[in-house]
Each structure stands twice: as C-alpha cells, then as structure tokens.
Design an enzyme around this catalytic site. Sequence first.
Site, mmCIF file in Angstrom:
data_model
loop_
_atom_site.group_PDB
_atom_site.id
_atom_site.type_symbol
_atom_site.label_atom_id
_atom_site.label_comp_id
_atom_site.label_asym_id
_atom_site.label_seq_id
_atom_site.Cartn_x
_atom_site.Cartn_y
_atom_site.Cartn_z
ATOM 1 N N THR A 50 -24.863 -0.957 -13.678
ATOM 2 C CA THR A 50 -24.582 0.261 -12.930
ATOM 3 C C THR A 50 -24.354 -0.413 -11.406
ATOM 4 O O THR A 50 -25.310 -0.558 -10.609
ATOM 5 C CB THR A 50 -25.831 1.373 -12.703
ATOM 6 N N CYS A 51 -23.114 -0.804 -11.184
ATOM 7 C CA CYS A 51 -22.668 -1.661 -10.206
ATOM 8 C C CYS A 51 -22.104 -0.990 -9.012
ATOM 9 O O CYS A 51 -21.562 0.161 -8.980
ATOM 10 C CB CYS A 51 -21.968 -2.713 -10.835
#
Length: 473
Positions: free
Chosen positions: A8-9
């Site tokens: 989850t960048c």
Amino acid sequence: MSLSELSTCTTILVGKNASYDGSTLIARNEDTGTAADPKKFVVVKPENQPHEYKAKMSQFSITLPDNPLRYTAIPNAVDKQGIWGEAGINSANVAMSATETITTNERILGADPLTKAGVGEEDLLTVTLPYIHSAREGVERVGEILKTHGTYESNGIIFSDANEIWYMETAGGHHWVAQRIPDDAYVVAPNQTGIQEVNFADSTNFMFADDLQTFVEENHLNLGDHFNFREIFGSHSQLDHHYNTPRAWYAQRYFNRAASQDKTPMSDDLPFITHADHKITIEDIKFVLSSHYQDTPYDPFALGATKETAPYRPIGINRTQELSVLQIRPNVPTERAAIQWVALSANPFNTLVPFFTNVNDTPASYRDTTAVVDSKNAYWANRLIAVLAADHFQAMISDVESYQEKTLGYGHQRVHEIDTANAQLSDAALTDALTTANEKTADHIMAQTSELLSEVIGTAGNLVPGTFTRDNY
C-alpha cells in the site's frame, strides 16, 4: 496474508523540466501489511535471470525472452512469498517501479473480473525490466502480458528513461491506460486510480488496451460525457477519504501551496497532473515521502495527538520497507547516468543513499539482509531506529534530523566525487570502479547509522517505565 495487504504505497513522479537538474525522477514508498518485512538491494545478472518464471502467491507463470539485461532490484530478503523486486534500473538506463496498489469499483470488477492466473506486484519487475529499452517499451510489454494473462489486482506501474516518464494503471483483469507525464509536471499517486482525461487520438502521450473504448461502451461504464479514467474506473469510498486522498493533499500542499488552499484532506477532485512552484529536489521527494502531516492539525507525532486529532493515514508510515528514488541524469555519460537512491525501513527516521546502478554487485550491508534482526544490515539497523524513535519522537527527532542532514549532504558529495574520479573510465573498468565506490558510500552511511542507533538506544533506555535513580527519593 492476503494479496491486497502486501503493498500500500505512495508514488511521486517528476518530469525532467520539473526537477532540479533535468533528471527524470520516479520514487515510491513500498509499504506492506506488517511493520517488519525485510528487503535487500541486489544486482541481477543475465545468467541469474529465470527463463521459466512461476509466481508463488498466484497461479501466474510465463516463459521469459532470451538475452535479458542486467538490472538492480529490491526484493524480499525472504522469498517464501516470491521475489517482489519492486524498483530498479536496467543496463539500458530504463527505470521501473512496481507497483502502486490502486482501487477500482464494483462495476468494473463485474465487467472484467480479476484473474488468479494473472500477473501481480510479486512478478512485474522480474518479468518486465530486463527486457525493455525505453519507458514506452515497458508499457507495451506489460500491456501484452495483461492481454494474455490478465492480473489479479489493480496497480499503478511506473517507467522512466532519460527523456520520458510513463504511469500505467490497470483496471479489472485485462484493461489499462498509460499516460506520459509532462516534462514540466509532477504526480503524486496514493493508492487511488489517478489518470483523468484520456485523449485516444494522442499516441504521443497516451497508450491503452486495444478494446478499452469498446469495453466501456458495451458495459455502460461511463456515466459522464467525456472519458475520465479516474471517474470511470476509480473509487470514492470512505476509506479513500481517510487512507488515500490526504496523502495527495499534503504533497500538493507542499509542492504548490498557493494552488491547494481551497482543498482539504478529503477532497475528491485533486488533480493528477500538477505543477510545482519550484524545481523539485531529491530532498523534496524524501521529505514528502517521509511526512506525517507535520505543521497541520493532523500530525500523529504532535504532542497530545490522538486518533481523533490524527484520523488520516500518514505518508511516512511504520510499514514502509524501502523507498527508491530512481534518477536518470542528463549531461553525463550514459554509463554514469543512472542512480538508485535507497532508504530502508520507516522514512521519518532513515536516510537516502545514492548507488550507481552500472555495477557488478551491491554493498553487503544492503545486499545480505537476514530474516532475523542483525544491526550490521542496513535494513535492520534502520528498523531498530524507527521502532525506538517512534515511541519517543519528541526526544529523538533532533538527533534523527541531524543524521538525515549530514548523510544526505554526504550522498550529494559522493555523487560529485564519483563522477569526477571516474570521468575518464568506461566499459568494464568503469563498472568495477562504480561497484567499489558504492561500497565506500555504504560503509560511511552504515557507520553514521550505527552512531545514531547507539544514541537512540541510550535515549530510549533513559525513558523506559521503571527508570529509577537516586533523584527519585
């Protein structure tokens, strides 16, 4: 752990005319589902690249082309869940970062379901980067893989070379669009579908799945009167408002304050393509990708902060495993043009280190990351600092910021020194020299990091509950 929990960048892209020195810059925090998921920085030589590739987390498999290029990557230190190569630069000076996990909506997933036998983040760098010679070729290769195999998740995939940056977003199992980032612009992508207006007649700046328009028309997916990829394929959920849009809001607030005054952390209409009010530096990218809404009411590290005062997911989060800033520089020989700036563990407490990518190997302290804690590894030394400093933020942030300033300054100094010292070298001699130079850079940074770890342990030890001295009575 589910596939969706693994990454989850936050992504930042900077066109060559928007950057401080004319470089193309692409950067992405790799944030995972757990606080400790150790990473290593490696060089993959052609003889070590697999020919028959099979994923571990899905049913995806593929026969890869012959004659792969050498490339850098930051895979998992423990490969039980696959490679997860994440970010690197190949010997043709093409950079790739994969992936920015993004969201889509139910109607898209109904019309083009995700496929378990498809490609995903675990695979994408490994099956793409060794086989491309430009950013545009990267989009074309992934597009063919999606057409043939599909995907099991929705992702943003980034490619750059010395002249262009392309951002590619998947939607459903087989559909996608890619946009060339304007040279004078920057982009922030926070786990949301981002690309907006698509010009199907402009092949210079847009690429897309062959049947994208027909697919949208036949399934009645476009609720507007123009083709806005975000509106058609994206989501606008409560999770977006607390998890995604605040990160874009804060970054745009930093890069162009005047243009963002009427926006809030929950704004649904933040633009995808944006223009900064100054040239963007490596330090700007590091600050934003380390940020936790400082100088706003939403900072979780502020004195007295609670879940009520800090309801938004920070950019610089404890679950970050690595940050790579991939820089392709102009006005230097191509053999020295590519630098991968690497930061390991949580960004509020670490530093970026420049590594030339035309090398035979990477420094042992960054390459030989162990599955268990070992402070001689760059990953684990930085993870220990992050765990301790986060619990005593106000007491330790001064030491951390001093370390960051010194080491980033040293990083820029090293780039200049290495360029100057190797100006007359080429071919194998240059590759050997850059490999040795990276070792010196890593040794210095590790010494500085060990000093900071000692300071942090000392400070934390004096602040633990149960501390008792003669002054207590």
